[in-house]
Design an enzyme around this catalytic site. Structure first.
Site, short mmCIF file in Angstrom:
data_model
loop_
_atom_site.label_atom_id
_atom_site.label_comp_id
_atom_site.label_asym_id
_atom_site.label_seq_id
_atom_site.Cartn_x
_atom_site.Cartn_y
_atom_site.Cartn_z
N GLU A 100 -6.62 -7.80 -0.71
CA GLU A 100 -7.06 -7.86 0.69
C GLU A 100 -8.50 -7.38 0.77
O GLU A 100 -8.86 -6.39 0.13
CB GLU A 100 -6.25 -6.90 1.57
CG GLU A 100 -4.80 -7.20 1.73
CD GLU A 100 -4.12 -6.14 2.60
OE1 GLU A 100 -4.79 -5.46 3.40
OE2 GLU A 100 -2.90 -5.98 2.45
N GLU B 104 0.81 -1.22 0.00
CA GLU B 104 0.00 0.00 0.00
C GLU B 104 0.85 1.28 0.00
O GLU B 104 0.85 2.04 0.97
CB GLU B 104 -0.96 0.00 1.19
CG GLU B 104 -1.96 -1.14 1.13
CD GLU B 104 -3.03 -1.07 2.22
OE1 GLU B 104 -2.77 -0.46 3.27
OE2 GLU B 104 -4.11 -1.65 2.02
C1 GLA Z 1 -4.09 -2.79 5.13
C2 GLA Z 1 -2.73 -3.46 5.19
C3 GLA Z 1 -2.72 -4.76 5.94
C4 GLA Z 1 -3.58 -4.68 7.17
C5 GLA Z 1 -4.98 -4.28 6.75
C6 GLA Z 1 -5.95 -4.23 7.90
O1 GLA Z 1 -4.79 -3.05 4.01
O2 GLA Z 1 -2.19 -3.68 3.91
O3 GLA Z 1 -1.39 -5.04 6.28
O4 GLA Z 1 -3.05 -3.74 8.03
O5 GLA Z 1 -4.94 -2.99 6.21
O6 GLA Z 1 -7.24 -3.88 7.48
#
Ligand code: GLA
Length: 673
Positions: free
Chosen positions: A309, A153
């Site tokens: 995710e 991210e």
């Molecule tokens: C982000 C991060 C993950 C985790 C999630 C939790 O997307 O990439 O490592 O922290 O949030 O929702």
């Protein structure tokens, strides 16, 4: 080395982030057994493992990673291998304290969370090159590794960085961009407030200042920040490519973080991947989800992408973390899938016992296998397993909504006519209308070739270059239907008002001139009359001067009472609509019905609360239907429901909360859904 277009995997990828390093070795065996039970085909590992992989500078310990990759491979589970560069180890910051990112107010960030690094620091860039290269050298030809996951991210938790490293890089970036200090002075309009520069070394970062900082400077700062992150990505990508041919991705946050320009990023990755989390405060989170999914598909030019995710249930980082209810996880997953995701993954496989994310849901929750969440995870794995033939099929849309990160960056700056005007809010309002009408949407940039769309929506695109405006005007002239919301086309790429006034660059397409903006007081609700109906409208009015347009709605109250509010202009073969206020949902529906009629866009008779999307394959089309309502509904369709193998003859019955994926018996002609 040729890079395959998709990870070497059968069917739709299913799995999540997996952090075996947080668990004793004996748990790993249970993990892989349960992963198999759940139908998991791919897990992302190593994303936050730098401190355990490079234990001291240049000293690697790959033994545990070798073991887990071997165990996963032996169990037929593929690996999406992370580079751990979003979280450098403690030794790195002890050795290079100046490589910490610095906040606006001059505070270097501390260790103990993640992501505290300056992406401009040469020491960081050397270190990411080394760790990414070492991983690729070791696992580049490992048969289990099917995808590389660089960093995590980009842009959060650290994007902007006011460290000395960053300021030096900023000056270099500006020199490259402008060539001469005179060029910078002209672009930034530094004659204003005595900001003229003679020396590059005098140009600072837009940190804390006594009043609002030069907006053109801040806009360039946003571009620079984005570019620094991208430079880091490229360093890692090159380090991996030297040894490995698997596709490379990094996980975006479409629609949840606007700090990086995903159109530019999508050109850098082999496969787009995205993380999406519902906002608990949004009671119709499925609409925000659909925006994120359509944006992920669109930035990647329609190619299949991976939902890297999402959550099985609640997250842990919102003010109130609302758990998903039965069936919601499957509906969320199928909506992403319908909108082009050929991988459905979660954060995370097993809920962590320690650390800041222990209250985050997981595929295997703290409650263990005897839980609704795990049962639904197993069920979803089964469902996705039946959808292999859909992999690679595409979504086609007749409507595009413009989405331009530059305009976000510019509009989010200070001292705008009204803080109630938001690019985000207008995008959501128009998208929501289209979603409720069950019309599939792509997102696009204003400079794209838009000719394949019947309708293009411009939701408060404050920054619109003259060149992009010319592209939109040509789109109308050639037969397109364009609908433009207020506070659009106000400034150019340097945040300078267009010569000729607000919206002047779209004057030909819209047949109106904006004489004055008339922002409304907080809570001031006015009205517009469309034919014989009056709808509420708030936030904004304008003094519009009509040149060639027809007036389709007038203000019934407020500063522009009696004057034009909504206009329709025939230009060449097409039509340009302008909406100079914020109508309520019913008002927008009434206007959009007319817009659809101009564009030749049909509104399907889908029951309320149901979304449908068609994915088109080479041999068949697939209808993905999701019932967000609690009532049973019927849709018109014929074919085979791939989830149940049931024959669907004319009518698809969907129970409340249910999903279906139907291989359609008849393929609609291309370009005419
Ligand atoms: C982000 C991060 C993950 C985790 C999630 C939790 O997307 O990439 O490592 O922290 O949030 O929702």
């Amino acid at each position: 080395m040729t890079t395959p277009a998709w990870p070497r995997l059968d069917g739709i990828a299913y799995g999540g982030d997996y952090n075996p390093e947080q668990w004793p070795r004996e748990v790993w065996d249970e993990d892989v057994r349960l992963m198999r039970e759940a139908g998991v085909t791919m897990v992302s590992i190593g994303i936050f493992s730098w401190g355990l992989l490079e234990v001291r500078e240049g000293e690697f310990d790959f033994a545990w990673l070798d073991d887990i990759i071997a165990l996963l491979h032996a169990n037929g589970i593929a690996v999406d291998l992370g580079t751990p560069t979003a979280s450098p180890p403690a030794w790195f910051f002890a050795q290079y304290p100046d490589a910490r990112a610095v906040t606006k107010d001059g505070v270097p960030l501390g260790f103990g969370a993640r992501g505290m690094v300056s992406h401009s620091a040469p020491e960081y860039r050397t270190a990411i090159d080394r760790i990414a290269g070492a991983l690729a050298e070791r696992y580049g030809d490992h048969p289990a590794v099917v995808l590389w996951h660089i960093h995590n991210e980009y842009g959060v938790p650290v994007g902007e960085d006011f460290s000395p490293h960053s300021v030096r890089a900023w000056r270099r970036w500006l020199q490259d961009k402008y060539g001469s200090i005179a060029g910078l002075n002209a672009a930034w309009g530094t004659a204003f407030w005595g900001q003229h520069y003679e020396e590059w070394d005098h140009v600072g970062a837009p940190a804390i200042a006594p009043s609002t900082i030069n907006p053109a400077q801040k806009l360039d700062w946003a571009r620079f920040t984005d570019e620094m992150l991208r430079e880091c990505f490229r360093i890692e990508k090159a380090a991996i490519r030297a040894h490995a041919s698997q596709p490379i991705t990094t996980n975006f946050m479409a629609n949840q973080h606007h700090g990086v320009d995903l159109w530019a990023w999508a050109d850098e990755v082999d496969i787009v991947s995205d993380d999406h989390y519902l906002w608990a405060a949004d009671v119709e989170g499925e609409i925000g989800l659909a925006i994120a999914a359509d944006l992920s598909r669109s930035v990647g030019d329609g190619k299949p992408w991976i939902l890297m995710e999402h959550s099985t249930s609640a997250v842990n980082w919102q003010p109130r973390n609302v758990a998903k209810r039965p069936g919601e996880m499957a509906r969320n997953s199928l909506s992403h899938f319908g909108r082009g995701a050929d991988g459905i993954l979660f954060f995370q496989w097993r809920a962590g016992r320690s650390g800041a994310e222990k209250f985050h849901s997981a595929m295997l929750p703290h409650a263990g296998t005897e839980s609704r969440v795990f049962r639904e995870v197993v069920d979803l794995g089964g469902k996705l397993g039946r959808l292999a033939e859909v992999q690679g099929s595409r979504v086609e849309a007749d409507v595009a909504v413009l989405w331009d990160f530059e305009s976000f960056w510019a509009q989010d700056l200070e001292w705008r006519p009204s803080e109630d005007v938001s690019h985000d809010e207008r995008i959501r309002a128009f998208y929501e209308r289209l979603w409720r009408d069950d019309i599939t949407v792509d997102f696009a940039l204003p400079g794209h070739d838009l000719s394949r769309y019947r309708l293009v929506v411009v939701p408060s695109q404050y920054l619109l270059t003259a060149r992009d405006a010319a592209n939109l005007t040509a789109y109308v002239a050639q037969g397109g239907t364009l609908v433009v919301s207020f506070f659009s086309a106000v400034v150019d790429e340097n945040d300078a008002v267009h010569p000729g006034g607000y919206g002047a660059v779209l004057a030909e397409a819209l047949g109106v001139r904006v004489e004055e903006h008339l922002p409304l007081r907080e809570g001031h609700v006015t009205g517009i009359r469309v034919d014989d109906q009056v709808f509420a409208a708030d936030v904004w009015q304008e003094d519009l001067v009509v040149t060639t347009a027809d007036v389709r709605a007038t203000y019934t109250a407020g500063p522009a009472e009696g004057r034009p509010a909504v206009t329709r202009n025939v230009h060449g073969e097409g039509v340009g609509w302008y909406i100079s206020t914020r109508p309520d949902a019913d008002g927008l529906r009434a206007i959009m019905r007319e817009v659809y009629a101009d564009a030749g866009v049909d509104v399907p008779a889908t029951p309320a609360g149901v979304e449908t999307i068609v994915r088109r394959g080479t041999d068949a089309d697939y209808l993905i239907a999701i019932n967000h309502d609690t009532r049973e509904v019927s849709l018109t369709a014929s074919g085979t429901d791939l989830l149940t193998q049931a024959d669907v003859r004319d009518t698809l019955v969907l129970a409340g909360g249910d999903v279906a994926v139907v291989r359609l018996a008849h393929t609609a002609p291309r370009g005419d859904r």
